[in-house]
Scaffold this motif. Structure first.
Motif, PDB file in Angstrom:
ATOM      1  N   ARG A  62      -1.601 -25.391  24.326  1.00  0.00           N
ATOM      2  CA  ARG A  62      -1.992 -23.986  24.233  1.00  0.00           C
ATOM      3  C   ARG A  62      -1.875 -23.293  25.590  1.00  0.00           C
ATOM      4  O   ARG A  62      -2.133 -23.898  26.629  1.00  0.00           O
ATOM      5  CB  ARG A  62      -3.421 -23.870  23.706  1.00  0.00           C
TER       6      ARG A  62
ATOM      7  N   GLU B  38      -4.696 -16.418  22.831  1.00  0.00           N
ATOM      8  CA  GLU B  38      -4.205 -17.791  22.759  1.00  0.00           C
ATOM      9  C   GLU B  38      -2.790 -17.822  22.193  1.00  0.00           C
ATOM     10  O   GLU B  38      -2.484 -17.175  21.197  1.00  0.00           O
ATOM     11  CB  GLU B  38      -5.125 -18.625  21.870  1.00  0.00           C
TER      12      GLU B  38
ATOM     13  N   HIS C  58       0.702 -20.629  21.426  1.00  0.00           N
ATOM     14  CA  HIS C  58       1.074 -22.026  21.219  1.00  0.00           C
ATOM     15  C   HIS C  58       2.444 -22.262  21.836  1.00  0.00           C
ATOM     16  O   HIS C  58       3.430 -21.637  21.451  1.00  0.00           O
ATOM     17  CB  HIS C  58       1.049 -22.377  19.733  1.00  0.00           C
TER      18      HIS C  58
ATOM     19  N   SER D 186      -4.757 -27.945  20.008  1.00  0.00           N
ATOM     20  CA  SER D 186      -6.021 -27.750  19.291  1.00  0.00           C
ATOM     21  C   SER D 186      -6.353 -28.988  18.472  1.00  0.00           C
ATOM     22  O   SER D 186      -5.454 -29.669  17.951  1.00  0.00           O
ATOM     23  CB  SER D 186      -5.924 -26.535  18.366  1.00  0.00           C
TER      24      SER D 186
END
Length: 278
Positions: free
Chosen positions: A27, A34, A36, A62
Motif C-alpha cells: 500500500r 490509500e 495499491h 492489507s
C-alpha cells in the motif's frame, strides 16, 4: 499444482514463468488516501506527488488481501511458496508468516527473498527454476541464490532516502552540497547499503558496469549470467539502455519500478541486477 506468491516489491520483465505467480499489493499513502501499488498508482504518479511537495509513504499489503490471496492459492494448489520482500525492509514477511500459521495453511511455505525490486524478481525466477528441477524449495536455497546475484541502484538524490528515514539528515545535506549520487545495493542479509558514489549519471553507468563485471569475475560467472534493468520514470530508461548495450545479449530486458519502491528511492532512479543464468 504449485503456486508462487510474492508482494509488489517484486519487479521483473514480463517473461514467461514456469508457474503461476500471484502478487500481494503493497500500500502507498498520499496524505490520507490509500493506493495499491501497481494497481491504481505507478512510479510516475509518485514522481508527480513528490514534485508537488507530497511525501508518499508505504505500508505492507492489507490483511484482507493477504488472507484472500493465500486462502485461494492454498485451496487451488498442492503447494504454495510465498517469497516476500526482505524482512529487513518491510514487516510483510513476518505478518504473512503469522497469518499463514493462524489460518493453518499447512501447504503454504513463507520464505524471505532478502531482496527487493528486480533482485526480488530475480530470486523468484531462480526459485521457480529450482523447484521445476528439484521439486523442493527452502530458505537455504533462497540464501544461495542471493550469493549469486548483485543489485545496483543509482539514486540521483538522497532527499527521499533521508525523508524515509533510510539515512541521516547530515549525510543527505553533504550529498546535496557535493552533488553526490549514491550507488546502492541490497546485500545478502537483505539490508540496503552504499557501494559507491558518483557525480553524474554517465559516470554512474560506467561505475555500475565495472562493479557488475568485478562481481561476475569474483563469482566465476562471466560465462553464465543474465542482466535485467529497471527504472522509475521514462527519463531514466536511457541510462538503463546504455547499460544494456554494454552487456549485449546477456541483457534480458528492462522493466518499470513499482510505486512502493519509488516512494523510497525518489522520482528519478534506475537499477540493474546481474546474476547466474539458468
Amino acid at each position: 499444482m504449485v503456486t508462487f506468491v510474492t508482494d509488489s516489491g517484486y519487479d521483473f520483465p514480463k517473461l514467461k514463468l514456469p508457474f503461476e505467480l500471484k502478487i500481494l499489493p503493497l500500500r502507498v499513502y498520499v496524505g490520507e488516501k490509500e493506493y495499491h501499488d501497481k494497481l491504481n498508482i505507478q512510479a510516475t504518479d509518485v514522481y508527480k506527488f513528490q514534485r508537488e511537495g507530497s511525501l508518499p509513504t508505504t505500508s505492507l499489503p492489507s490483511p484482507e488481501s493477504i488472507e484472500r490471496i493465500l486462502r485461494e492459492a492454498s485451496q487451488n494448489s498442492d503447494r504454495v511458496y510465498v517469497l516476500t520482500i526482505s524482512a529487513k525492509l518491510s514487516n510483510t514477511h513476518d505478518v504473512v508468516k503469522s497469518m499463514v500459521s493462524e489460518m493453518k495453511l499447512d501447504n503454504v511455505k513463507v520464505l524471505d527473498t532478502k531482496s527487493a525490486c528486480i533482485k526480488q524478481g530475480y530470486i523468484v525466477w531462480r526459485a521457480m527454476l529450482h523447484y521445476q528441477k528439484y521439486g523442493e524449495l527452502s530458505q537455504e536455497d533462497i540464501d544461495n541464490f542471493n550469493k549469486e546475484v548483485l543489485l545496483l541502484f543509482l539514486v540521483p538524490t538522497l532527499e527521499y532516502l533521508q525523508k524515509g528515514g533510510r539515512i541521516g539528515k547530515a549525510k543527505a545535506l553533504i550529498g546535496r552540497l557535493l552533488s553526490i549520487k549514491p550507488i546502492l545495493t541490497v546485500d545478502e542479509q537483505g539490508e540496503v547499503s552504499s557501494v559507491a558514489t558518483c557525480r553524474t549519471i554517465d559516470a554512474g553507468v560506467k561505475m555500475m558496469y565495472e562493479l557488475a563485471q568485478k562481481f561476475l569475475r569474483e563469482k566465476s560467472l562471466l560465462d553464465n549470467f543474465v542482466t535485467v534493468g529497471a527504472y522509475t520514470v521514462p527519463s531514466m530508461k536511457l541510462p538503463v539502455d546504455n547499460l544494456a548495450k554494454k552487456f549485449g545479449r546477456r541483457f534480458i530486458d528492462s522493466t518499470t519500478i513499482g510505486s512502493a519502491i519509488a516512494a523510497h528511492v525518489g522520482p528519478e532512479a534506475f537499477a540493474i541486477v546481474v546474476g547466474r543464468g539458468e
